[in-house]
Design a protein around this motif. Structure first.
Motif, PDB file in Angstrom:
ATOM      1  N   UNK A 113      -2.870  10.364  -0.184  1.00  0.00           N
ATOM      2  CA  UNK A 113      -1.823  10.569   0.685  1.00  0.00           C
ATOM      3  C   UNK A 113      -2.540   9.233   2.236  1.00  0.00           C
ATOM      4  N   UNK A 114      -3.254   9.455   2.069  1.00  0.00           N
ATOM      5  CA  UNK A 114      -3.417   8.441   3.447  1.00  0.00           C
ATOM      6  C   UNK A 114      -4.042   6.795   3.047  1.00  0.00           C
ATOM      7  N   UNK A 115      -4.492   6.644   2.241  1.00  0.00           N
ATOM      8  CA  UNK A 115      -4.300   5.378   1.117  1.00  0.00           C
ATOM      9  C   UNK A 115      -3.105   4.528   0.913  1.00  0.00           C
ATOM     10  N   UNK A 116      -2.001   6.099   0.328  1.00  0.00           N
ATOM     11  CA  UNK A 116      -0.911   5.572   0.324  1.00  0.00           C
ATOM     12  C   UNK A 116      -0.527   4.774   1.394  1.00  0.00           C
ATOM     13  N   UNK A 117      -0.237   5.331   3.056  1.00  0.00           N
ATOM     14  CA  UNK A 117       0.248   5.260   4.245  1.00  0.00           C
ATOM     15  C   UNK A 117      -0.882   3.762   4.431  1.00  0.00           C
ATOM     16  N   UNK A 118      -1.783   3.764   3.935  1.00  0.00           N
ATOM     17  CA  UNK A 118      -2.296   2.272   4.941  1.00  0.00           C
ATOM     18  C   UNK A 118      -1.388   1.546   3.500  1.00  0.00           C
ATOM     19  N   UNK A 119      -1.542   1.472   2.800  1.00  0.00           N
ATOM     20  CA  UNK A 119      -1.150   0.697   1.642  1.00  0.00           C
ATOM     21  C   UNK A 119       0.318   0.685   2.327  1.00  0.00           C
ATOM     22  N   UNK A 120       1.645   1.457   2.608  1.00  0.00           N
ATOM     23  CA  UNK A 120       2.543   1.359   3.232  1.00  0.00           C
ATOM     24  C   UNK A 120       3.203   0.187   4.278  1.00  0.00           C
ATOM     25  N   UNK A 121       1.589   0.923   5.337  1.00  0.00           N
ATOM     26  CA  UNK A 121       1.847  -0.231   6.835  1.00  0.00           C
ATOM     27  C   UNK A 121       1.997  -1.547   6.889  1.00  0.00           C
ATOM     28  N   UNK A 122       0.209  -2.438   5.931  1.00  0.00           N
ATOM     29  CA  UNK A 122      -0.157  -3.075   5.534  1.00  0.00           C
ATOM     30  C   UNK A 122       1.204  -4.330   4.954  1.00  0.00           C
ATOM     31  N   UNK A 123       1.475  -4.101   3.767  1.00  0.00           N
ATOM     32  CA  UNK A 123       2.613  -4.366   3.101  1.00  0.00           C
ATOM     33  C   UNK A 123       3.392  -4.773   3.877  1.00  0.00           C
TER      34      UNK A 123
END
Length: 433
Positions: A113-123
């Protein structure tokens, strides 16, 4: 009883869920320090810690007391729609140790979930769904994190919400970087990155996500400084850097508090999980405020950073810092690494790692051909000797060692002796065979 539980497990759980030791699967029913006991009463020294998650060990008074104090309030959950003192305190501490100026923190339930969140922010920041990922990496089991996982065994779907371009791993045994010196690997890695950016992307890439040491991939790591060399190129294009520290964080490598610090970089985002909860479900993202604040709609986590898990996380981080577990990881890890590197066994192609994050890669003698069967034999012999270890690697031929950071020198020597006995036995079998 254990056999019955195994049958019940197989009858109700999906078939793709692996379980260690096959017909001899164990149920861990109690633990103390670095040791656990199974349902039959047998005790093991644990060198895998629930996949590097029980970072402080088992039955730790400071963590138990923090959780019990929170339980005594009657409040286990409120959601982030309300102020949560434990969450704010933990976020403050994580921001301070992150190495990122003016950092913000979002707490989740897991590394995935942390990585999903980071991807959300970066994109969102880059207005692009293009991501750079590294072959042999692992980042989670959800839709987007599977898309950036470069490890066939863990990629359950070819469908993806992202456009992913792949960079070569730092594997020095096989593949593009095989046999190269550290300097040559760094140069080749940069050349590879520039080629990928020039050929298979549309230019506006959102981020590169990288594990400083690849966990599931078998503790493979590029030489120190490679992420720094990458970042110089990334900065030319405005591409963000996400450091996946789910397994490397909190001082496990011994050298540094975070794995990224060996590379002379400051990531835009750091993802973390596993050890910070010491078994309680806790993960998150810490990063630059401008990136963290980029989500354009309302978002929150129902359970992430709840009062109970945040209370545990505060106690864990306080314990790590007050007991200088990073230094202990370096000191005790050197006992294991020195002892294992002193071996000269044809089946053992490489001993790699840092601190208390160690991988042993097995091959057929005289070749670089992966030997998963020998790996399983060592794995099983360790259990028979009273030691629990992990497995991994792209070809299932790596023993993974990730004990609690509280491991003592005597326990390190005890585990090392069991490992050496198992290695010598399996090597002798290979010579005969």
């Amino acid at each position: 009883m254990t056999d019955d539980l195994l049958a019940r497990h197989r009858a109700v759980m999906p078939g793709w869920m692996p379980i260690y030791y096959g017909e001899e699967a164990i149920e861990i029913v109690s633990g103390s320090g670095r040791r656990v006991s199974d349902a039959s009463g047998r005790t093991y020294l644990d060198f895998f810690g629930g996949v590097l998650t029980n970072m402080i060990g088992y039955d730790v008074a400071e963590i138990n007391e923090a959780v019990q104090r929170q339980l005594a309030t009657g409040v286990v959950h409120t959601s982030t729609l309300y102020l949560i003192r434990e969450q704010v305190e933990l976020a403050e501490k994580i921001a301070r140790v992150s190495g990122i100026p003016d950092a913000r923190v979002f707490l989740t339930n897991s590394g995935t979930e942390a990585n999903e969140t980071a991807l959300l922010m970066a994109t969102n920041v880059r207005r692009s769904n293009q991501i750079l990922a590294i072959k042999n990496g692992y980042h989670g089991r959800t839709f987007a994190t599977m898309a950036i996982t470069g490890h066939r065994s863990w990629s359950s779907s070819s469908l993806s919400p992202l456009n992913v371009s792949w960079l070569a791993s730092g594997d020095r045994l096989r593949g593009r970087m095989a046999g190269m010196s550290a300097g040559d690997i760094a140069e080749a890695a940069v050349d590879d990155l520039r080629e990928v950016l020039a050929t298979v992307t549309a230019g506006d890439v959102a981020a590169l996500i990288a594990e400083p040491i690849q966990g599931v991939g078998g503790f493979v790591a590029a030489p120190d400084g490679v992420l720094g060399a990458y970042q110089k190129v990334l900065n030319e294009f405005g591409i963000l850097l996400i450091a996946d520290e789910v397994q490397t964080g909190w001082g496990r490598t011994g050298e540094h508090f975070w794995g990224y610090q060996a590379h002379g970089v400051t990531p835009d985002l750091i993802t973390f999980a596993k050890g910070i909860g010491n078994g309680f479900a806790l993960g998150g993202v810490v990063g630059r405020a401008s990136v963290m604040n980029a989500v354009p709609a309302i978002s929150f986590s129902t359970f992430g950073g709840n009062p109970l898990s945040a209370a545990a996380g505060n106690a864990v981080l306080d314990y790590v810092l007050s007991h200088d577990l990073q230094a202990n990881a370096a000191r005790v890890g050197s006992i294991l690494l020195d002892g294992l590197r002193a071996l000269d066994l044809p089946i053992l192609a490489e001993v790699r790692g840092k601190g208390l994050m160690i991988g042993l890669e097995f091959v057929r003698p005289g070749t670089t051909e992966p030997d998963a069967a020998a790996t399983v034999r060592v794995f099983d012999e360790c259990k028979r000797g009273g030691l629990l270890v992990g497995k991994g690697g792209l070809y299932g031929n790596v023993i993974r060692i990730g004990p609690a950071l509280t491991l003592t020198e005597d326990e390190a020597r005890e585990g090392l002796a069991i490992l050496v006995d198992a290695l010598n036995l399996v090597d002798a079998e290979a010579r005969i065979g």
